[in-house]
Design a protein around this motif. Sequence first.
Motif, PDB file in Angstrom:
ATOM      1  N   CYS A 279      69.912   3.081   9.953  1.00 17.73           N
ATOM      2  CA  CYS A 279      69.114   2.477   8.868  1.00 17.73           C
ATOM      3  C   CYS A 279      69.597   2.902   7.483  1.00 17.73           C
ATOM      4  O   CYS A 279      68.852   3.505   6.699  1.00 17.73           O
ATOM      5  N   THR A 280      70.837   2.572   7.196  1.00 18.33           N
ATOM      6  CA  THR A 280      71.397   2.857   5.881  1.00 18.33           C
ATOM      7  C   THR A 280      71.751   1.543   5.191  1.00 18.33           C
ATOM      8  O   THR A 280      71.850   0.490   5.832  1.00 18.33           O
ATOM      9  N   GLU A 281      71.953   1.619   3.905  1.00 21.81           N
ATOM     10  CA  GLU A 281      72.275   0.409   3.147  1.00 21.81           C
ATOM     11  C   GLU A 281      73.611  -0.188   3.587  1.00 21.81           C
ATOM     12  O   GLU A 281      73.719  -1.406   3.772  1.00 21.81           O
TER      13      GLU A 281
ATOM     14  N   LEU B  10      66.226   0.063   1.868  1.00 25.08           N
ATOM     15  CA  LEU B  10      67.655   0.094   1.562  1.00 25.08           C
ATOM     16  C   LEU B  10      68.458  -0.657   2.616  1.00 25.08           C
ATOM     17  O   LEU B  10      69.434  -1.336   2.301  1.00 25.08           O
ATOM     18  N   PHE B  11      68.048  -0.513   3.882  1.00 28.18           N
ATOM     19  CA  PHE B  11      68.750  -1.235   4.947  1.00 28.18           C
ATOM     20  C   PHE B  11      68.688  -2.741   4.686  1.00 28.18           C
ATOM     21  O   PHE B  11      69.704  -3.440   4.764  1.00 28.18           O
TER      22      PHE B  11
ATOM     23  N   GLU C 134      68.300   7.181  11.820  1.00 30.61           N
ATOM     24  CA  GLU C 134      68.727   7.659  10.504  1.00 30.61           C
ATOM     25  C   GLU C 134      70.177   7.269  10.240  1.00 30.61           C
ATOM     26  O   GLU C 134      70.569   7.022   9.089  1.00 30.61           O
TER      27      GLU C 134
ATOM     28  N   GLY D 209      60.327   4.178   5.534  1.00 26.77           N
ATOM     29  CA  GLY D 209      61.025   4.928   4.494  1.00 26.77           C
ATOM     30  C   GLY D 209      62.499   4.584   4.366  1.00 26.77           C
ATOM     31  O   GLY D 209      63.124   4.880   3.349  1.00 26.77           O
ATOM     32  N   LEU D 210      63.078   3.961   5.393  1.00 23.31           N
ATOM     33  CA  LEU D 210      64.503   3.636   5.385  1.00 23.31           C
ATOM     34  C   LEU D 210      64.765   2.131   5.338  1.00 23.31           C
ATOM     35  O   LEU D 210      65.870   1.707   5.008  1.00 23.31           O
ATOM     36  N   GLU D 211      63.752   1.357   5.644  1.00 24.82           N
ATOM     37  CA  GLU D 211      63.970  -0.077   5.820  1.00 24.82           C
ATOM     38  C   GLU D 211      64.346  -0.785   4.523  1.00 24.82           C
ATOM     39  O   GLU D 211      65.125  -1.748   4.542  1.00 24.82           O
TER      40      GLU D 211
ATOM     41  N   ASP E 142      64.887   8.632  16.999  1.00 22.83           N
ATOM     42  CA  ASP E 142      64.558   8.786  15.578  1.00 22.83           C
ATOM     43  C   ASP E 142      65.761   9.278  14.788  1.00 22.83           C
ATOM     44  O   ASP E 142      66.014   8.826  13.657  1.00 22.83           O
TER      45      ASP E 142
ATOM     46  N   CYS F 200      63.862  -0.208  11.795  1.00 23.59           N
ATOM     47  CA  CYS F 200      63.937   0.883  10.818  1.00 23.59           C
ATOM     48  C   CYS F 200      62.543   1.313  10.360  1.00 23.59           C
ATOM     49  O   CYS F 200      61.684   0.460  10.094  1.00 23.59           O
TER      50      CYS F 200
END
Length: 209
Positions: A81-83, A107-108, A78, A103-105, A74, A100
């Motif tokens: 799973c960033t842009e 932007l990724f 983080e 909550g993160l997918e 997990d 991802c």
Amino acid sequence: MKLRFGTLSLVAITLLSSGCATMSKDECQVADWQALGYEDGAEGRGLSYMGKRRESCAKYGVQLNTSSYRNGRDEGLELFCTELRGFSEGRSGENYAGVCPAGLEGLFLKGYETGRNLFIAKTAVEEIEAAIHDRELEREHLLDDMTEIGAQLVEDEATREERVTLLADIARLKVRHTELGLEIDDLLFELTQRQLEYQDLLAISPYPQ
């Protein structure tokens, strides 16, 4: 508790650098499952990696610590799973395995789509360049063949029938040589269009190149 690389053991760091789900007996016995989970998450690997690690170590009677592994994974996700990472993965042509969290997918995927479009556009350019190169090479070979046949034509021992056949071969090669020239012209035109498309995408991309 957040996982930090400074807390990893030397063995764990060695395992991280291997990037392989198949583990030896020694690796299983000293495994830092949280560190391995972090590695797999940071690389965007699916949970199937956990299954492979579990299967590898089960052969040696070592049980994977699911809780520690998932906690590390997990945290690793983080990082993945960033842009910007999404853009990098997409531009490299990597497939996204849907790892991802919700909550993160978003932007990724935003970055991934932009990168993927660049990858597709660049691949189109490279494929056309390769096609042009192949045809130019074939044209060179055809010229070599025609030169060789021409030399055979002027040989004194060549019969009339052989000369007729050789002339027909040269005519056929000339037709193919002309066809290739037309194909190259078409490809050069298409290449220009694809290069412009690629450059346009580069120009509007908000990410560092």
